[in-house]
Enzyme design. Structure first.
Site, PDB file in Angstrom:
ATOM      1  N   ASP A  70       0.875  -0.898  -0.116  1.00  0.00           N
ATOM      2  CA  ASP A  70      -0.197  -0.018  -0.071  1.00  0.00           C
ATOM      3  C   ASP A  70       1.451   1.064  -0.279  1.00  0.00           C
ATOM      4  O   ASP A  70       1.971   1.324   0.331  1.00  0.00           O
ATOM      5  CB  ASP A  70      -0.819  -0.028   1.191  1.00  0.00           C
ATOM      6  CG  ASP A  70      -2.018   0.860   1.247  1.00  0.00           C
ATOM      7  OD1 ASP A  70      -1.980   1.490  -0.482  1.00  0.00           O
ATOM      8  OD2 ASP A  70      -3.170   0.553   2.221  1.00  0.00           O
ATOM      9  N   GLY A  71       0.283   2.534  -0.474  1.00  0.00           N
ATOM     10  CA  GLY A  71       1.283   3.576  -0.491  1.00  0.00           C
ATOM     11  C   GLY A  71      -0.011   4.767   0.080  1.00  0.00           C
ATOM     12  O   GLY A  71      -1.360   4.775   0.019  1.00  0.00           O
ATOM     13  N   GLU A 116       2.398   3.387  -3.645  1.00  0.00           N
ATOM     14  CA  GLU A 116       1.795   2.088  -4.222  1.00  0.00           C
ATOM     15  C   GLU A 116       2.407   0.951  -5.304  1.00  0.00           C
ATOM     16  O   GLU A 116       2.988   0.116  -4.658  1.00  0.00           O
ATOM     17  CB  GLU A 116       0.071   2.364  -4.678  1.00  0.00           C
ATOM     18  CG  GLU A 116      -1.141   3.051  -4.282  1.00  0.00           C
ATOM     19  CD  GLU A 116      -1.683   1.783  -3.066  1.00  0.00           C
ATOM     20  OE1 GLU A 116      -1.678   1.065  -2.730  1.00  0.00           O
ATOM     21  OE2 GLU A 116      -2.827   2.999  -2.682  1.00  0.00           O
ATOM     22  N   ASP A 153      -5.215  -2.775  -2.448  1.00  0.00           N
ATOM     23  CA  ASP A 153      -6.686  -1.814  -2.612  1.00  0.00           C
ATOM     24  C   ASP A 153      -6.582  -0.842  -4.019  1.00  0.00           C
ATOM     25  O   ASP A 153      -7.518   0.367  -3.806  1.00  0.00           O
ATOM     26  CB  ASP A 153      -6.858  -1.237  -1.466  1.00  0.00           C
ATOM     27  CG  ASP A 153      -5.612   0.364  -1.064  1.00  0.00           C
ATOM     28  OD1 ASP A 153      -4.957  -0.133  -2.088  1.00  0.00           O
ATOM     29  OD2 ASP A 153      -5.329   0.865  -0.037  1.00  0.00           O
ATOM     30  N   HIS A 183      -9.416   0.232   3.031  1.00  0.00           N
ATOM     31  CA  HIS A 183     -10.638   0.554   4.217  1.00  0.00           C
ATOM     32  C   HIS A 183     -11.553  -0.325   5.098  1.00  0.00           C
ATOM     33  O   HIS A 183     -12.874   0.142   5.185  1.00  0.00           O
ATOM     34  CB  HIS A 183     -10.544   2.355   4.462  1.00  0.00           C
ATOM     35  CG  HIS A 183      -9.501   2.822   4.205  1.00  0.00           C
ATOM     36  ND1 HIS A 183      -8.450   2.881   4.778  1.00  0.00           N
ATOM     37  CD2 HIS A 183      -8.823   3.289   3.004  1.00  0.00           C
ATOM     38  CE1 HIS A 183      -7.666   4.234   4.444  1.00  0.00           C
ATOM     39  NE2 HIS A 183      -7.864   4.130   3.328  1.00  0.00           N
ATOM     40  N   ASP A 232      -1.755  -0.153   5.218  1.00  0.00           N
ATOM     41  CA  ASP A 232      -2.113   1.276   5.017  1.00  0.00           C
ATOM     42  C   ASP A 232      -0.986   2.283   6.524  1.00  0.00           C
ATOM     43  O   ASP A 232      -0.994   2.993   5.743  1.00  0.00           O
ATOM     44  CB  ASP A 232      -3.214   0.905   4.681  1.00  0.00           C
ATOM     45  CG  ASP A 232      -4.141   2.538   4.846  1.00  0.00           C
ATOM     46  OD1 ASP A 232      -3.959   3.497   3.554  1.00  0.00           O
ATOM     47  OD2 ASP A 232      -4.455   3.082   6.503  1.00  0.00           O
TER      48      ASP A 232
END
Length: 229
Positions: free
Chosen positions: A8-9, A43, A66, A120, A130
């Site tokens: 994740d980023g 990301e 995501d 989320h 995240d």
């Protein structure tokens, strides 16, 4: 055995202070970032760093993201971009080409699949990645060092007691012969007594890859080289 990891980023302001993170479990994760970047760059960098970290183990890898942009870029659009010289259908240059090329290189010979997860939404690995990516972005916003994590155990070399030699990096169109005696035993053992200046001549694409990794770690190219030693 397939490793499952989330990547994740995060970018505060997008663009702004940027963080990336990959997460397998509490003993295997890493994070980093840069003072300025976009969410997409974070990301992508997370995927790239995950691939690099797990490369020595060479185990099948499932990457949860995501970001449909990341998944589609790597699994759908990249072959066409490469055929067109890294240009999109409208002829415009592909954004984030440098990171995408590095991902493409790291995936060669690897068994890697991607899975989209909603961000989320309570996915444990995604939430952990995240949280760490956002924390790294916040650290860069404060101009502080982010928590970088333990990494992947098989890639963590034992610390060396010898002082790290300094390195000066300059681009070069072709490699030059090493100075006489540079790799002699006497020269190598001398590094144990005092720092040795080591000059590395890099081709432009090699320097670009070094700068990309250094930027992701928030380091200078020289310090990134030291970290790789």
């Amino acid at each position: 055995m397939r490793i499952t990891a989330a990547a994740d980023g995060s970018a505060l302001g997008n663009p702004g202070p940027m963080g990336w993170a990959w997460y397998i479990d509490d003993e295997r994760w890493a994070a980093g970032g840069a003072p300025h970047g976009t969410n997409n760059q974070g990301e992508l960098q997370a995927v790239l760093e995950l691939l690099r970290a797990t490369a020595p183990a060479n185990l099948p890898l499932l990457i949860e993201c995501d970001s449909r942009y990341v998944i589609d870029s790597v699994t759908k659009w990249m072959p066409g971009w490469k055929r067109k010289g890294w240009r999109k259908a409208d002829g415009k240059p592909v954004l984030n080409r440098e990171i995408l090329e590095a991902i493409d290189e790291e995936m060669q010979g690897r068994d890697v699949v991607f899975s989209w997860v909603k961000g989320h939404a309570g996915h444990p690995l995604n939430e952990a990645a995240d949280e760490r990516a956002n924390a790294a972005a916040q650290a860069y916003q404060r101009r502080a060092e982010p928590r970088r994590g333990p990494g992947f155990p098989s890639t963590n070399p034992a610390p060396s007691a010898a002082p790290a030699p300094s390195a000066a990096v300059s681009p070069a169109p072709s490699a030059a012969p090493a100075p006489a005696g540079l790799w002699d035993d006497d020269a190598l053992f001398a590094a144990e007594a005092e720092p040795v200046e080591l000059r590395v001549r890099l081709a432009p694409e090699e320097l670009a890859r070094l700068r990309s990794r250094a930027n992701a770690w928030g380091l200078t190219p020289e310090d990134a080289l030291r970290r790789l030693i």
